[in-house]
Write a protein that holds these residues in place. Sequence first.
Motif, PDB file in Angstrom:
ATOM      1  N   ASP A  77      22.431  22.459  11.068  1.00 20.61           N
ATOM      2  CA  ASP A  77      22.601  21.753  12.334  1.00 20.61           C
ATOM      3  C   ASP A  77      23.256  20.395  12.120  1.00 20.61           C
ATOM      4  O   ASP A  77      23.346  19.906  10.993  1.00 20.61           O
ATOM      5  CB  ASP A  77      21.237  21.551  13.004  1.00 20.61           C
ATOM      6  N   TYR A  97      23.032  18.017  19.749  1.00 26.95           N
ATOM      7  CA  TYR A  97      22.837  18.841  18.557  1.00 26.95           C
ATOM      8  C   TYR A  97      23.897  19.944  18.508  1.00 26.95           C
ATOM      9  O   TYR A  97      24.375  20.414  19.549  1.00 26.95           O
ATOM     10  CB  TYR A  97      21.448  19.481  18.577  1.00 26.95           C
ATOM     11  N   ALA A  98      24.216  20.378  17.289  1.00 29.46           N
ATOM     12  CA  ALA A  98      25.244  21.411  17.114  1.00 29.46           C
ATOM     13  C   ALA A  98      24.811  22.750  17.695  1.00 29.46           C
ATOM     14  O   ALA A  98      25.651  23.521  18.156  1.00 29.46           O
ATOM     15  CB  ALA A  98      25.580  21.552  15.641  1.00 29.46           C
ATOM     16  N   HIS A  99      23.492  23.031  17.692  1.00 28.03           N
ATOM     17  CA  HIS A  99      23.053  24.324  18.236  1.00 28.03           C
ATOM     18  C   HIS A  99      23.292  24.416  19.746  1.00 28.03           C
ATOM     19  O   HIS A  99      23.290  25.510  20.309  1.00 28.03           O
ATOM     20  CB  HIS A  99      21.580  24.608  17.889  1.00 28.03           C
ATOM     21  N   LEU A 101      26.088  23.841  21.045  1.00 31.88           N
ATOM     22  CA  LEU A 101      27.466  24.312  21.211  1.00 31.88           C
ATOM     23  C   LEU A 101      27.524  25.794  21.569  1.00 31.88           C
ATOM     24  O   LEU A 101      28.540  26.267  22.084  1.00 31.88           O
ATOM     25  CB  LEU A 101      28.284  24.052  19.940  1.00 31.88           C
ATOM     26  N   THR A 102      26.438  26.510  21.314  1.00 32.87           N
ATOM     27  CA  THR A 102      26.374  27.927  21.713  1.00 32.87           C
ATOM     28  C   THR A 102      26.561  28.053  23.221  1.00 32.87           C
ATOM     29  O   THR A 102      27.261  28.948  23.709  1.00 32.87           O
ATOM     30  CB  THR A 102      25.020  28.543  21.296  1.00 32.87           C
ATOM     31  N   HIS A 110      28.361  26.002  13.058  1.00 32.31           N
ATOM     32  CA  HIS A 110      27.796  24.785  13.648  1.00 32.31           C
ATOM     33  C   HIS A 110      27.720  23.587  12.700  1.00 32.31           C
ATOM     34  O   HIS A 110      27.183  22.553  13.078  1.00 32.31           O
ATOM     35  CB  HIS A 110      26.400  25.076  14.198  1.00 32.31           C
ATOM     36  N   THR A 111      28.222  23.740  11.474  1.00 36.58           N
ATOM     37  CA  THR A 111      28.170  22.600  10.546  1.00 36.58           C
ATOM     38  C   THR A 111      29.535  22.259   9.942  1.00 36.58           C
ATOM     39  O   THR A 111      29.607  21.440   9.035  1.00 36.58           O
ATOM     40  CB  THR A 111      27.171  22.862   9.399  1.00 36.58           C
ATOM     41  N   ALA A 115      32.847  21.350  14.363  1.00 42.57           N
ATOM     42  CA  ALA A 115      31.561  21.285  15.073  1.00 42.57           C
ATOM     43  C   ALA A 115      31.021  19.858  15.101  1.00 42.57           C
ATOM     44  O   ALA A 115      30.481  19.407  16.113  1.00 42.57           O
ATOM     45  CB  ALA A 115      30.558  22.219  14.419  1.00 42.57           C
ATOM     46  N   VAL A 119      30.162  17.635  18.445  1.00 45.86           N
ATOM     47  CA  VAL A 119      28.844  17.029  18.691  1.00 45.86           C
ATOM     48  C   VAL A 119      28.996  15.540  18.995  1.00 45.86           C
ATOM     49  O   VAL A 119      28.327  14.997  19.881  1.00 45.86           O
ATOM     50  CB  VAL A 119      27.893  17.253  17.487  1.00 45.86           C
TER      51      VAL A 119
END
Length: 314
Positions: A77, A97-99, A101-102, A110-111, A115, A119
């Motif tokens: 993340d 948070y990157a999650h 982006l879903t 996501h990392t 990404a 974020v």
Amino acid sequence: GIGLVLFAAIHRASVSFIMGFVKVIKNKSYFKRFQVKFRRRREGKTDYYARKRLVTQDKNKYNAPKYRLIVRITNKDVVAQIAYSTIAGDIILAAAYAHELTGYGLPVGHTNYAAVYAVGLLVARRHLAKLGLDKDFVGNTEDPSKEYTVEASGAGRRPFHAIFDAGLARTSTGARIFAGLKGAVDGGLDIPYSPKRFVGYKKDEEGKGGSLNAEVFRKYIFAGHVSAYMQKLAEDNEDKYKTQFSRYIKAGITAPKLEAVITEVHNKIRANPAYTKKAGFKGEKKSFKKEKLTFDQRKANAANKKKALGLEKY
């Protein structure tokens, strides 16, 4: 005879010189005066030398908050926050948070560099929307690979100013953490920065200056390095490609589509950066604990057992 004795005497003298007197440091006096480091220093989580310089405010600012853009990258993340410090602890004004982006159309990767940029863009747009500054400071809507500095709006409002907090991450040229910084700047935040640590920056031969290769920088912001590797792996080893990029294949994201997907993510973030809270659990709650009985219920149970055994008179 004499030569051997002389050699032994010289050797003994040299050994005694080397060994010498060693003072015992960790004695009772040492331990009585020993002061432990701060907890987060012991855990290796906070660089207090850097933090002191990031949070210390001038006396003549009269306790005005000193805002920081915090970016941290974990194994799965990316966390970006706008915060300021108080004696009681840090106050978080906005977080992304990157999650997340879903929900914006990017369920995988996501990392990576792209990404982390997304974020940074998300936390900037979310924070400005919260303050009602998103219309005055739209940020860099053109080419993200170009250097951008936010300016005061026509209404005379000043941009939101913050400083970058990289934590314990290595601040080497091309590090992903700086993608979050560029994303936040393009999102409309006023953060002092230099392009020297962005991917694509190269020093000149003399080493006195350098320039940013905008083409390389843009490639990484739109995950061009990922799509290039996907394409190469698909051509060289299809089985390995199917294994390594199985989630991309499942999501229907191929190498040629990746840039378009990232562009769409940026557009969706700008359209609606607000955090959508997950709906609470509405199902039936199950409890496996034995229900506690009242005194009257226990008394009744005991009476029933006696009756079943024919012991009512006892």
